[in-house]
Design a protein around this motif. Structure first.
Motif, mmCIF file in Angstrom:
data_model
loop_
_atom_site.group_PDB
_atom_site.id
_atom_site.type_symbol
_atom_site.label_atom_id
_atom_site.label_comp_id
_atom_site.label_asym_id
_atom_site.label_seq_id
_atom_site.Cartn_x
_atom_site.Cartn_y
_atom_site.Cartn_z
ATOM 1 N N HIS A 396 30.387 119.143 81.082
ATOM 2 C CA HIS A 396 29.310 118.134 81.091
ATOM 3 C C HIS A 396 29.381 117.209 79.868
ATOM 4 O O HIS A 396 28.980 116.044 79.944
ATOM 5 C CB HIS A 396 27.954 118.824 81.169
ATOM 6 C CG HIS A 396 27.719 119.531 82.485
ATOM 7 N ND1 HIS A 396 27.834 118.901 83.696
ATOM 8 C CD2 HIS A 396 27.407 120.835 82.752
ATOM 9 C CE1 HIS A 396 27.595 119.772 84.681
ATOM 10 N NE2 HIS A 396 27.336 120.950 84.123
ATOM 11 N N LEU A 397 29.911 117.724 78.765
ATOM 12 C CA LEU A 397 30.106 116.853 77.596
ATOM 13 C C LEU A 397 31.186 115.807 77.857
ATOM 14 O O LEU A 397 31.097 114.663 77.386
ATOM 15 C CB LEU A 397 30.503 117.694 76.378
ATOM 16 C CG LEU A 397 29.391 118.492 75.695
ATOM 17 C CD1 LEU A 397 29.978 119.432 74.645
ATOM 18 C CD2 LEU A 397 28.364 117.545 75.048
ATOM 19 N N LEU A 398 32.202 116.182 78.623
ATOM 20 C CA LEU A 398 33.302 115.267 78.924
ATOM 21 C C LEU A 398 32.984 114.340 80.100
ATOM 22 O O LEU A 398 33.502 113.224 80.167
ATOM 23 C CB LEU A 398 34.574 116.062 79.230
ATOM 24 C CG LEU A 398 35.179 116.830 78.045
ATOM 25 C CD1 LEU A 398 36.237 117.810 78.539
ATOM 26 C CD2 LEU A 398 35.783 115.858 77.036
ATOM 27 N N ASP A 399 32.148 114.805 81.001
ATOM 28 C CA ASP A 399 31.786 114.009 82.184
ATOM 29 C C ASP A 399 30.724 112.984 81.799
ATOM 30 O O ASP A 399 29.548 113.101 82.162
ATOM 31 C CB ASP A 399 31.275 114.937 83.283
ATOM 32 C CG ASP A 399 30.955 114.197 84.581
ATOM 33 O OD1 ASP A 399 31.501 113.078 84.771
ATOM 34 O OD2 ASP A 399 30.148 114.717 85.382
ATOM 35 N N ARG A 400 31.152 111.939 81.118
ATOM 36 C CA ARG A 400 30.201 111.000 80.537
ATOM 37 C C ARG A 400 29.516 110.124 81.578
ATOM 38 O O ARG A 400 28.400 109.657 81.359
ATOM 39 C CB ARG A 400 30.906 110.119 79.493
ATOM 40 C CG ARG A 400 31.427 110.924 78.301
ATOM 41 C CD ARG A 400 31.884 110.036 77.168
ATOM 42 N NE ARG A 400 30.818 109.191 76.689
ATOM 43 C CZ ARG A 400 30.735 107.892 76.879
ATOM 44 N NH1 ARG A 400 31.676 107.260 77.572
ATOM 45 N NH2 ARG A 400 29.732 107.194 76.404
#
Length: 467
Positions: A396-400
């Motif tokens: 979720h941190l990477l899925d901006r």
């Protein structure tokens, strides 16, 4: 005049098509002024009037070394003697191209790298004089897709994540130079033929070509006696330049001092070449193709021919390990104890593995990739609920853009993001995963039998702690 306005000014008059290459026709035996001609009578008849700078002058080709000199030889024969030289192969050494740990700064490769994705730069359009904030990835994408007819360029300090990948130049491996004299770095990209202004730098310089081709005209200060009397402006860094001369077509009516140049030195740089330009040498660059290059500047020292270079320098020393006074980097933290370096290393690794790919990666596939990655999950005994929870947080941190999949689109609008904070959040999750793995391995190992000496020491430590 500020630096943006200054560069806008010279670019408006110096974007040139069909620049003439002067290197191959260089002749150091020519006389100046040419035999039978002088600087009397009509200016229109003066030698050099209307020609490209250096065209009719005696031109001395700068020596090209195909084997890198030792530090001692380089300092004694070139730096202390204020003698320019081309060092072929130095760029390859600096970028470690033959190693899996190197970096390829060629536009087609660099555009798709995680380093370009998170490197924020100022880009300019020729003729507009307006700067735009974007990432290196966005700039190279605009150029490769030819989205518009505007020509772009950028000229700024080498970004943090790129500095970490560039090795310190081998001929300068002297602790006194590395840690006391470094001034600044530059990463340039021009995608057009252009004549750059005549300039003089107070520091030593190293110009390294990544891609493209350019010729550099160099003039010893002693061979240009009227230079200091010309209309010069501060270049905004550590030198002077004259942006008012159209070097593609000399006009003595406005710049009569150019006739006083006695002779020219000239170098032609192609991919992989680096040029050493001594401090105070006057020089001017003509980009014959695109200009994708790096620059390094450092301060001159006394007794450079006999400099004390004793002391240790790490064999893997990078530009990121050094102080850069012109960039307000006084003393970088030690590599082994710098949390920012570790955070960025993990971020860049993740971006390369799961974001900058040619496929969309969902959360299930993402967890499988993390599970099998020896850098992110070294010696993982098993994948449990704690690991899965950390993996989902990372996803979720990477899925901006919050579309449930990881693609290069998640790297759009990086300008709005605090990249340091983003890297730290990811670093914290991966550190938590490392702790979970460590606890698993301790549980699996069970009690470790101790010999009597170790047992007594442990008892003593417990005793001291209780007291």
């Amino acid at each position: 005049m500020n630096i943006v306005a200054l560069f806008s000014l010279f670019l408006n008059v110096s974007v040139c098509y069909g620049l003439r290459s002067l290197f191959e026709t260089s002749n150091p035996s020519l006389s100046w002024p040419p035999s039978g001609r002088d600087f009397t009578g009509s200016i229109e008849n003066w030698p050099g009037q209307g020609e490209q700078l250096g065209e009719s002058w005696p031109r001395i080709v700068v020596a090209n070394l195909t084997t890198l000199p030792t530090t001692e030889d380089f300092l004694r024969e070139y730096v202390s003697m204020r003698k320019p030289v081309v060092l072929s192969g130095l760029y390859e050494q600096m970028t470690d191209l033959k190693s899996q740990h190197g970096i390829n700064l060629a536009a087609s490769e660099f555009q798709n790298s995680p380093h370009a994705a998170i490197s924020k730069i100022e880009a300019f359009r020729y003729g507009h004089g307006i700067k735009e904030r974007m990432t290196f990835r966005e700039l190279l994408g605009k150029i490769s897709k030819n989205q518009d007819q505007d020509k772009w360029y950028t000229y700024g300090h080498i970004p943090y994540s790129v500095k970490e990948m560039i090795r310190y130049p081998a001929p300068l491996r002297c602790p006194k130079i590395a840690f006391q004299t470094m001034v600044e770095t530059r990463q340039l990209f021009y995608n057009i033929e252009v004549s750059k202004p005549i300039r003089q730098e107070l520091n030593h310089q190293l110009y390294c070509m990544v891609e493209g081709e350019k010729e550099i005209v160099l003039i010893d200060e002693a061979d240009f006696p009227s230079w200091s009397n010309m209309k010069l402006v501060d270049d905004g860094y550590s030198g002077k330049l004259n942006p008012f001369v159209d070097v593609s077509k000399i006009d003595y009516n406005t710049h009569p001092g150019l006739k006083d140049i006695k002779k020219i030195h000239i170098a032609k740089l192609q991919a992989g070449d680096c040029l050493f330009v001594p401090a105070r040498w006057i020089h001017q660059q003509n980009v014959l193709d695109k200009d994708n290059s790096l620059e390094i500047r450092w301060q001159p020292l006394e007794n450079e021919s006999d400099l004390d270079c004793s002391g240790y320098l790490s064999p893997i020393l990078t530009l990121g390990d050094l102080p850069w006074l012109g960039e307000k980097i006084v003393k970088p933290p030690e590599r082994s104890t710098d949390p920012k370096r570790h955070a960025f290393k993990r971020l860049l690794h993740l971006l390369q593995r799961v974001v900058l790919t040619n496929q969309a990666i969902g959360i299930t596939d993402f967890s499988s990739i993390i599970k099998m990655d020896p850098f992110l999950a070294p010696e993982l005994p098993k994948w449990d609920d704690d690991c899965q929870e950390i993996s989902e947080t990372l996803f979720h941190l990477l899925d901006r853009n919050k579309d449930g999949k990881l693609t290069a689109n998640d790297l759009d609008n990086i300008l709005e993001l605090d990249v340091d904070h983003w890297a730290n959040l990811i670093h914290d999750q991966l550190s938590l995963l490392a702790e979970v793995i460590f606890d698993m391995r301790v549980d699996l190992a069970g009690a470790i039998p101790l010999d009597e000496t170790v047992r007594q020491r442990v008892i003593q430590m417990i005793d001291i702690k209780e007291k």
